[in-house]
Design a protein around this motif. Structure first.
Motif, mmCIF file in Angstrom:
data_model
loop_
_atom_site.group_PDB
_atom_site.id
_atom_site.type_symbol
_atom_site.label_atom_id
_atom_site.label_comp_id
_atom_site.label_asym_id
_atom_site.label_seq_id
_atom_site.Cartn_x
_atom_site.Cartn_y
_atom_site.Cartn_z
ATOM 1 N N PRO A 1 56.605 -13.583 13.267
ATOM 2 C CA PRO A 1 55.757 -13.743 12.022
ATOM 3 C C PRO A 1 56.685 -14.333 10.942
ATOM 4 C CG PRO A 1 55.864 -11.397 12.576
ATOM 5 C CD PRO A 1 56.433 -12.097 13.698
ATOM 6 N N VAL A 2 56.544 -15.253 10.105
ATOM 7 C CA VAL A 2 57.224 -15.568 8.948
ATOM 8 C C VAL A 2 56.656 -14.723 7.826
ATOM 9 C CG1 VAL A 2 58.046 -17.716 9.997
ATOM 10 C CG2 VAL A 2 55.853 -17.708 8.783
ATOM 11 N N ALA A 3 57.345 -15.184 6.579
ATOM 12 C CA ALA A 3 56.909 -14.426 5.394
ATOM 13 C C ALA A 3 55.364 -14.665 4.982
ATOM 14 C CB ALA A 3 57.975 -14.622 4.245
ATOM 15 N N GLN A 4 55.083 -15.836 4.956
ATOM 16 C CA GLN A 4 53.674 -16.103 4.544
ATOM 17 C C GLN A 4 52.662 -15.714 5.595
ATOM 18 O OE1 GLN A 4 56.029 -18.199 5.019
ATOM 19 N NE2 GLN A 4 55.127 -20.386 6.160
ATOM 20 N N ASP A 5 53.036 -15.524 6.828
ATOM 21 C CA ASP A 5 51.985 -14.734 7.736
ATOM 22 C C ASP A 5 51.424 -13.350 7.167
ATOM 23 O OD1 ASP A 5 51.703 -16.982 9.366
ATOM 24 O OD2 ASP A 5 53.755 -16.375 10.661
ATOM 25 N N THR A 6 52.616 -12.689 6.837
ATOM 26 C CA THR A 6 51.963 -11.141 6.105
ATOM 27 C C THR A 6 52.040 -11.023 4.919
ATOM 28 O OG1 THR A 6 54.385 -10.645 6.448
ATOM 29 C CG2 THR A 6 53.217 -10.386 8.449
ATOM 30 N N GLN A 7 52.148 -12.156 3.998
ATOM 31 C CA GLN A 7 51.964 -12.133 2.626
ATOM 32 C C GLN A 7 50.850 -11.465 2.413
ATOM 33 O OE1 GLN A 7 51.868 -15.332 0.145
ATOM 34 N NE2 GLN A 7 53.535 -14.543 -1.203
ATOM 35 N N ASP A 8 50.790 -10.341 1.350
ATOM 36 C CA ASP A 8 49.529 -9.918 0.858
ATOM 37 C C ASP A 8 48.768 -11.083 0.043
ATOM 38 O OD1 ASP A 8 50.790 -9.666 -1.593
ATOM 39 O OD2 ASP A 8 50.674 -7.582 -1.438
ATOM 40 N N PHE A 9 47.451 -10.685 -0.128
ATOM 41 C CA PHE A 9 46.634 -11.619 -1.001
ATOM 42 C C PHE A 9 45.603 -10.434 -1.654
ATOM 43 C CE2 PHE A 9 44.379 -11.549 3.203
ATOM 44 C CZ PHE A 9 43.151 -11.383 2.779
ATOM 45 N N GLU A 10 44.793 -10.935 -2.540
ATOM 46 C CA GLU A 10 43.741 -10.240 -3.263
ATOM 47 C C GLU A 10 42.391 -10.644 -3.368
ATOM 48 O OE1 GLU A 10 47.298 -8.429 -6.478
ATOM 49 O OE2 GLU A 10 45.777 -9.908 -7.224
ATOM 50 N N ALA A 11 41.320 -9.518 -3.788
ATOM 51 C CA ALA A 11 40.200 -9.823 -3.882
ATOM 52 C C ALA A 11 39.546 -9.067 -5.168
ATOM 53 C CB ALA A 11 39.112 -9.673 -2.612
ATOM 54 N N LEU A 12 38.626 -9.723 -6.066
ATOM 55 C CA LEU A 12 38.260 -8.936 -6.988
ATOM 56 C C LEU A 12 36.834 -8.449 -6.574
ATOM 57 C CD1 LEU A 12 39.125 -11.302 -9.759
ATOM 58 C CD2 LEU A 12 40.223 -9.359 -9.252
#
Length: 608
Positions: A356-367
């Motif tokens: 996995p590369v960095a963007q494969d596990t980069q977190d994201f958000e939801a409101l």
């Protein structure tokens, strides 16, 4: 009209002068700027096109029209040549259908004269003009429009530059990089520095941008803030397409601007000499801040949150190095809306693949917006945003607050590819549309269901444009999961957009394919696009679907929804299509917006 302390000083009928067409009052080209002497105004308008003449009823070669018509000719209007009446004139696409050939116009109040500036290269469409420090020239943004125009609305990746036009010599000089996408020039109070935004040409239609500075006398360019690949707690990058009209502090060294920072929009103070950033609003309970103006170090801004309509606030900018002591004073405060709470959920994808590369596990958000009263568990309305390179920041959205008041919880998903999370996250979506964005949305739903008092048996989807594309994929992959779906301007058939959308380049870029103006589709590429299209799996849809489209949509043709509607009806799936004759892609306007929301809310209530 021009007004001063004594009242109205000037009134000019620009149309009657006949020097140009419609004045641009909004959009990326529009501007209205005083010269430093306050005797001249510069603005942008449509070029004056020849007036079409009606055909002679006798259709006799060389016959003249009725003589009395000559008396009614508009001042300055030119008659179109026979055989030229129906020549196609390109425009700048969605929301800019009346914008084809902008021209720079100067109104001189002292001489009561109006002139259209000459000297702008023919391959450029000018806009965002302001006066040079000595009033002897104008600075403007020029967009390349050869060999043809691509849609400009919400697309900061079009080739453009910052230019200086010398009014005496007519010489036009490029101030920014040769092959960049530059915009939003802002001159410092001392006239010595020009601040502007710059990004890459092509690629994602909205990106993380650089903040650049040009020293006026030497024409030396420096990058103050560069593109941010991976966000930090202190700074996530610049994603705004427009700097505030007045963003400079009185010291001509510091500037203030607003930009998404993850799922917030914050005000950042930039020291252009030290190249440092200070977040002036980080940690505030309001999730969205917008700077209205900065004059004599007085900041005027608005702030809002999902449960709090915008309030007007002011503050005095402290001296350099003491900015964090800034204190906001409310001018017009608005009460919070009762019955609505909100929080930010952080979602981390699981590792995929062996490396996995960095963007494969980069977190994201939801409101997550939830009712604070009523009986839990609550039905959940899932909303992936359109774009796809956009963001749901934590601002006031009346429609979402109203859904909460109706008893729904609302999940606004900022999947990877959203603005505010770094350039690497934006680019991670390329070649993965219809896969990564869909998986991220479903992952956010699963996390919310595990951690919040939500009813997994009462789920619905509410989305528009690319968000509707994601929603349709979810319906095809889990036909039993969602009980209702309401979509606006949906994308359902990717290859069909190649010849109907104002941004055909995005169809290639989104799949990781190169684009050039002379590009023609290949069979294997069209096949790939179709396989990524929800319409290819529409037979799997069982959920009742409401479709809302604008007949004048230039970004996503309304025939996308019509095709889907016919497929669903033919297969016995409950479907309803609302067709707004004057609507564009965003379905704006008081009457249209009210009708869309009323129908969407009723659809959700009916099926949940």
């Amino acid at each position: 009209q021009v007004w001063d302390s004594s009242g109205r000083s000037h009134s000019v009928d620009l149309t009657a002068l006949g020097k140009h067409g419609e004045v641009y009052t909004e959009g990326p080209f529009a501007c209205l700027a005083w010269s430093h002497s306050e005797t001249r105004l510069i603005y942008v308008a449509e070029k004056s096109w020849p007036k079409r003449q009606p055909s002679c009823p006798w259709d006799v070669p060389g016959a003249a029209g009725p003589a009395e018509e000559d008396e009614d000719e508009e001042v300055g209007a030119m008659a179109v040549l026979q055989g030229e009446q129906f020549v196609y004139h390109e425009d700048w696409g969605e929301a800019l259908s009346t914008h084809s050939m902008p021209v720079l116009c100067v109104l001189d109040l002292e001489s009561s004269s109006l002139s259209v500036l000459e000297g702008v290269p023919e391959h450029l469409s000018p806009g965002q003009a302001l006066w040079s420090p000595d009033d002897r020239g104008v600075v403007f943004v020029g967009w390349w429009h050869e060999p043809f125009r691509l849609g400009l609305s919400a697309c900061s990746n079009r080739r453009s530059g910052i230019f200086h036009l010398d009014l005496a010599s007519g010489c036009c000089e490029l101030l920014s990089a040769e092959n960049g996408a530059a915009c939003s020039p802002r001159l410092s109070p001392d006239g010595q520095r020009l601040l502007y935004l710059e990004g890459a040409v092509g690629g994602p239609h909205r990106q993380c941008l650089r903040l650049c500075l040009l020293t006026w006398q030497t024409r030396q360019r420096v990058t103050v803030l560069d593109v941010v690949q991976e966000p930090t707690d202190a700074f996530a990058g610049l994603y705004t397409e427009v700097l505030p009209p007045r963003c400079w502090a009185a010291d001509s060294r510091r500037a203030v601007l607003g930009t998404p920072q993850r799922s917030r929009t914050d005000l950042l103070l930039v020291d252009t000499e030290a190249a440092t950033v200070t977040n002036l609003t980080a940690g505030s309970p309001e999730g969205c801040w917008e700077l209205l103006t900065l004059q004599w170090d007085l900041l005027v801004a608005t702030c809002s949150a999902p449960h709090h309509p915008p309030s007007l606030v002011v503050a005095v900018l402290p001296p350099a190095g003491q900015e964090l002591s800034l204190h906001w004073v409310p001018v017009e405060d608005t009460p919070t809306v009762p019955g609505v709470t909100w929080k930010t959920l952080t979602v981390r994808p699981s590792c995929s693949g062996q490396s996995p590369v960095a963007q494969d596990t980069q977190d994201f958000e939801a409101l997550l917006l939830s009712p604070s009263d009523g009986t839990a568990p609550y039905p959940l309305v899932v909303c992936p945003h359109g774009g796809p390179h956009a963001v749901f920041d934590a601002r006031w959205r009346p429609s979402m607050a109203t859904l909460c008041r109706l008893g729904f919880a609302v999940l606004l998903v900022n999947y990877r590819g959203s603005l505010g999370f770094g350039q690497a996250s934006i680019r991670s979506l390329l070649s993965r549309v219809g896969e990564q964005d869909v998986a991220d949305t479903q992952l956010a739903v699963e996390q919310a269901l595990r951690s919040e008092p939500l009813d997994p048996q009462r789920l619905a989807l509410l989305a528009g444009s690319h968000g509707a594309f994601i929603a349709l994929h979810l319906l095809t992959r889990e036909p039993q999961r969602y009980q209702a779906c309401a979509l606006r301007s949906p994308v359902s058939n990717l290859p069909a957009l190649l010849g109907t959308s104002d941004i055909p380049d995005w169809r290639y870029t989104s799949l990781g394919l190169p684009y050039s103006f002379e590009r023609v589709p290949r069979a294997e590429e069209v096949a790939t696009m179709l396989l990524r299209s929800p319409i290819a799996q529409a037979a799997q849809v069982q959920t009742p679907v409401l479709l809302c489209v604008g007949a004048r949509d230039r970004r996503v043709s309304p025939t996308q929804a019509l095709e889907l509607y016919r497929v669903l009806r033919a297969r016995g799936v409950p479907a309803r299509l609302l067709w707004y004759p004057e609507g564009g892609h965003a379905l704006t306007g008081v009457e249209t917006e009210a009708d869309v929301f009323k129908n969407c809310a009723h659809w959700l209530l009916q099926h949940l």
